[in-house]
Scaffold this active site. Sequence first.
Site, PDB file in Angstrom:
ATOM      1  N   THR A 113      -2.404  35.639 -25.598  1.00 21.26           N
ATOM      2  CA  THR A 113      -3.584  34.907 -26.071  1.00 21.26           C
ATOM      3  C   THR A 113      -3.223  33.443 -26.346  1.00 21.26           C
ATOM      4  O   THR A 113      -3.994  32.546 -26.013  1.00 21.26           O
ATOM      5  CB  THR A 113      -4.141  35.595 -27.340  1.00 21.26           C
ATOM      6  OG1 THR A 113      -4.462  36.947 -26.978  1.00 21.26           O
ATOM      7  CG2 THR A 113      -5.385  34.911 -27.856  1.00 21.26           C
TER       8      THR A 113
ATOM      9  N   GLY B 110      -2.921  31.661 -23.179  1.00 22.34           N
ATOM     10  CA  GLY B 110      -4.288  31.616 -22.640  1.00 22.34           C
ATOM     11  C   GLY B 110      -5.051  30.398 -23.152  1.00 22.34           C
ATOM     12  O   GLY B 110      -5.783  29.744 -22.407  1.00 22.34           O
TER      13      GLY B 110
ATOM     14  N   GLU C 296      -6.798  36.977 -18.637  1.00 18.96           N
ATOM     15  CA  GLU C 296      -6.486  38.384 -18.909  1.00 18.96           C
ATOM     16  C   GLU C 296      -5.420  38.378 -20.001  1.00 18.96           C
ATOM     17  O   GLU C 296      -4.241  38.163 -19.730  1.00 18.96           O
ATOM     18  CB  GLU C 296      -5.965  39.074 -17.637  1.00 18.96           C
ATOM     19  CG  GLU C 296      -6.999  39.208 -16.531  1.00 18.96           C
ATOM     20  CD  GLU C 296      -8.034  40.290 -16.803  1.00 18.96           C
ATOM     21  OE1 GLU C 296      -7.822  41.132 -17.703  1.00 18.96           O
ATOM     22  OE2 GLU C 296      -9.069  40.288 -16.122  1.00 18.96           O
TER      23      GLU C 296
ATOM     24  N   CYS D 124      -0.355  45.715 -21.496  1.00 25.37           N
ATOM     25  CA  CYS D 124      -1.414  45.014 -22.237  1.00 25.37           C
ATOM     26  C   CYS D 124      -2.414  45.965 -22.880  1.00 25.37           C
ATOM     27  O   CYS D 124      -2.942  45.687 -23.941  1.00 25.37           O
ATOM     28  CB  CYS D 124      -2.138  44.050 -21.315  1.00 25.37           C
ATOM     29  SG  CYS D 124      -2.762  44.844 -19.831  1.00 25.37           S
TER      30      CYS D 124
HETATM   31  P1  NAD Z   1       3.094  34.582 -21.634  1.00 24.49           P
HETATM   32  O1  NAD Z   1       1.798  34.027 -22.087  1.00 24.49           O
HETATM   33  O2  NAD Z   1       4.321  34.235 -22.384  1.00 24.49           O
HETATM   34  O3  NAD Z   1       3.387  34.164 -20.112  1.00 24.49           O
HETATM   35  C1  NAD Z   1       2.464  34.353 -19.059  1.00 24.49           C
HETATM   36  C2  NAD Z   1       2.644  33.267 -18.016  1.00 24.49           C
HETATM   37  O4  NAD Z   1       2.376  32.005 -18.602  1.00 24.49           O
HETATM   38  C3  NAD Z   1       4.039  33.178 -17.423  1.00 24.49           C
HETATM   39  O5  NAD Z   1       3.928  33.007 -16.025  1.00 24.49           O
HETATM   40  C4  NAD Z   1       4.656  31.966 -18.089  1.00 24.49           C
HETATM   41  O6  NAD Z   1       5.516  31.270 -17.236  1.00 24.49           O
HETATM   42  C5  NAD Z   1       3.445  31.111 -18.430  1.00 24.49           C
HETATM   43  N1  NAD Z   1       3.615  30.378 -19.682  1.00 24.49           N
HETATM   44  C6  NAD Z   1       4.194  30.818 -20.824  1.00 24.49           C
HETATM   45  N2  NAD Z   1       4.133  29.877 -21.789  1.00 24.49           N
HETATM   46  C7  NAD Z   1       3.501  28.813 -21.243  1.00 24.49           C
HETATM   47  C8  NAD Z   1       3.136  27.509 -21.728  1.00 24.49           C
HETATM   48  N3  NAD Z   1       3.428  27.120 -22.965  1.00 24.49           N
HETATM   49  N4  NAD Z   1       2.494  26.678 -20.888  1.00 24.49           N
HETATM   50  C9  NAD Z   1       2.195  27.057 -19.621  1.00 24.49           C
HETATM   51  N5  NAD Z   1       2.532  28.259 -19.123  1.00 24.49           N
HETATM   52  C10 NAD Z   1       3.171  29.126 -19.897  1.00 24.49           C
HETATM   53  O7  NAD Z   1       2.870  36.156 -21.556  1.00 24.49           O
HETATM   54  P2  NAD Z   1       3.942  37.268 -21.196  1.00 24.49           P
HETATM   55  O8  NAD Z   1       4.929  37.368 -22.314  1.00 24.49           O
HETATM   56  O9  NAD Z   1       4.441  37.058 -19.816  1.00 24.49           O
HETATM   57  O10 NAD Z   1       3.037  38.568 -21.167  1.00 24.49           O
HETATM   58  C11 NAD Z   1       2.764  39.323 -22.300  1.00 24.49           C
HETATM   59  C12 NAD Z   1       1.362  39.112 -22.782  1.00 24.49           C
HETATM   60  O11 NAD Z   1       0.466  39.214 -21.696  1.00 24.49           O
HETATM   61  C13 NAD Z   1       0.922  40.170 -23.773  1.00 24.49           C
HETATM   62  O12 NAD Z   1       0.144  39.570 -24.772  1.00 24.49           O
HETATM   63  C14 NAD Z   1       0.068  41.112 -22.939  1.00 24.49           C
HETATM   64  O13 NAD Z   1      -0.871  41.846 -23.674  1.00 24.49           O
HETATM   65  C15 NAD Z   1      -0.566  40.156 -21.997  1.00 24.49           C
HETATM   66  N6  NAD Z   1      -0.956  40.834 -20.771  1.00 24.49           N
HETATM   67  C16 NAD Z   1      -2.265  40.958 -20.481  1.00 24.49           C
HETATM   68  C17 NAD Z   1      -2.656  41.642 -19.347  1.00 24.49           C
HETATM   69  C18 NAD Z   1      -4.094  41.819 -18.986  1.00 24.49           C
HETATM   70  O14 NAD Z   1      -4.360  42.202 -17.859  1.00 24.49           O
HETATM   71  N7  NAD Z   1      -5.023  41.550 -19.876  1.00 24.49           N
HETATM   72  C19 NAD Z   1      -1.695  42.200 -18.513  1.00 24.49           C
HETATM   73  C20 NAD Z   1      -0.359  42.037 -18.851  1.00 24.49           C
HETATM   74  C21 NAD Z   1       0.008  41.346 -19.974  1.00 24.49           C
END
Ligand code: NAD
Length: 471
Positions: A206, A209, A226, A260
């Site tokens: 989030t 996001g 997502e 997730c």
């Molecule tokens: P994350 O937000 O750390 O990373 C996701 C992507 O964003 C990665 O490709 C990363 O390189 C990029 N990213 C990370 N920090 C960033 C920043 N400061 N600026 C720009 N880009 C950045 O998430 P994660 O740890 O990879 O995944 C886990 C989270 O994702 C959990 O909260 C999980 O619930 C959620 N998730 C949701 C779904 C869904 O379909 N709703 C599916 C899988 C995971």
Amino acid sequence: RGVDNMSVVDIDSPPAKSTAKNLVYKTRRSFETGVTKSLTFRKKQLNNLLKFLKDYEDDICTAMYKDLRKSRHESLVTEIEFAANGVRHLLANLDEFSKPEKAEKDLAYFFDDLYIHKDPYGVVLVIGAWNYPLSLCLGPLAGAIAAGNAVILKPSELAPEVSLLLDTYLNKYLDKECYPVYVGGVAETSELLEEKFDYIFFTGSTNTGKIVYKAANRYLTPVTLELGGKSPVYIDDNVDIFITAKRILWAKLTNVGQTCVAPDYILCSKTTQEKIIKACEQVLKEMLPNGARESQDYGRIISKRHFRRLVNLLQNQKVAIGGAIDEKDLFIEPTILTDVSINDDVMKEEIFGPILPIVNVNNVDEAISFINSREKPLALYVFSKTRKITELFLEKTSSGGVCINDCLMHITPHSLPFGGVGASGMGMYHGKYSFDTFVHKKGVMLRNFHALPEKLQSLRYPPFTKTKTNM
Ligand code: NAD
């Protein structure tokens, strides 16, 4: 392995330094040639995507094992087959999905044709998460290809083996200029987000996001987010407790809770708490007969940072089942906590690991108010034999999706949209929604030059005489 994949696009662009700016520029030029809009081209790309999944099945399983210690079974079912199924569905229905839709019309438009034309947005950015590092990339990628877009795919740096595999081999199958892969972490993603895209599809936390949404705001770029959150499970006193335990634990053990839509915490009465603990002990013995540590079917935590975060959540908790940890191996045993207070840290953030707290509630109303006092979850799970109770949850709570008497399974049918609401995200995909997400639905009115409709329409032209105004 690979297919004849000479790009059909001849890019006359500045020498390609692989910067984000350059890549977006080149990809936009590719889109502008119109090649990605051809149905034959889209189908070829989707078929090639299936071929990639088949040819690289073993390599993908190996990469998954290295990144997440995922078992081959889990990699095949939750990643490769899951992604392939989505692609097959798009391929089977692409002609239908992409056809212009006839729009309803009343008598006023008798002489006109009204329809909805489906336009690809243009250049799409897909950003993936590490927990399902393949399917969370290829699912949205396939939808965007099917809809006629060009796509830049940014896999997660936290699953480096899968990321490398996608970077090295995917473009042997997909057109290199229209669907490039861009690997990297926060810095590289931030660079990409400086650029103008026509659509951004983000999967992740989030917090990130919000960063993506802010970046998209700069160009008014539409987004799908997502995201995650704490998905609650309510267990009624009247359930089949053994089946309930089996379904919840299966969902929590899948990818070691790093899903997730994993059940995050349980809400139930004190009596049901006693019963579910006993049932869980039995189920765990059946599922992991030699214990979790020895099991080939039980994965590991993604990183030291996440391991430590999870271990901190166990501090001062009453462990009813499990609790064993091993930092060197990033191992955390399936762990159930009882009598958890709503103010404990474990109830403040998404757990995203094999820890399952139980919070006691006295009745359904209390459970519903508890859920409603927090951010809207991605999934809600209700176990009950009473229709009235499940209806109450449906009517009185808001969540991305709901699964009654099971967990996770609601994300599998092609006919159900998958996505969050509020803090768990916006937008949806899967099945036809994966196609619809990536098209702009353009309303089209087609008129003719016939005399009769022209006469009937002439009231709109000035001069606005009294007779015209009073008609
Ligand atoms: P994350 O937000 O750390 O990373 C996701 C992507 O964003 C990665 O490709 C990363 O390189 C990029 N990213 C990370 N920090 C960033 C920043 N400061 N600026 C720009 N880009 C950045 O998430 P994660 O740890 O990879 O995944 C886990 C989270 O994702 C959990 O909260 C999980 O619930 C959620 N998730 C949701 C779904 C869904 O379909 N709703 C599916 C899988 C995971």
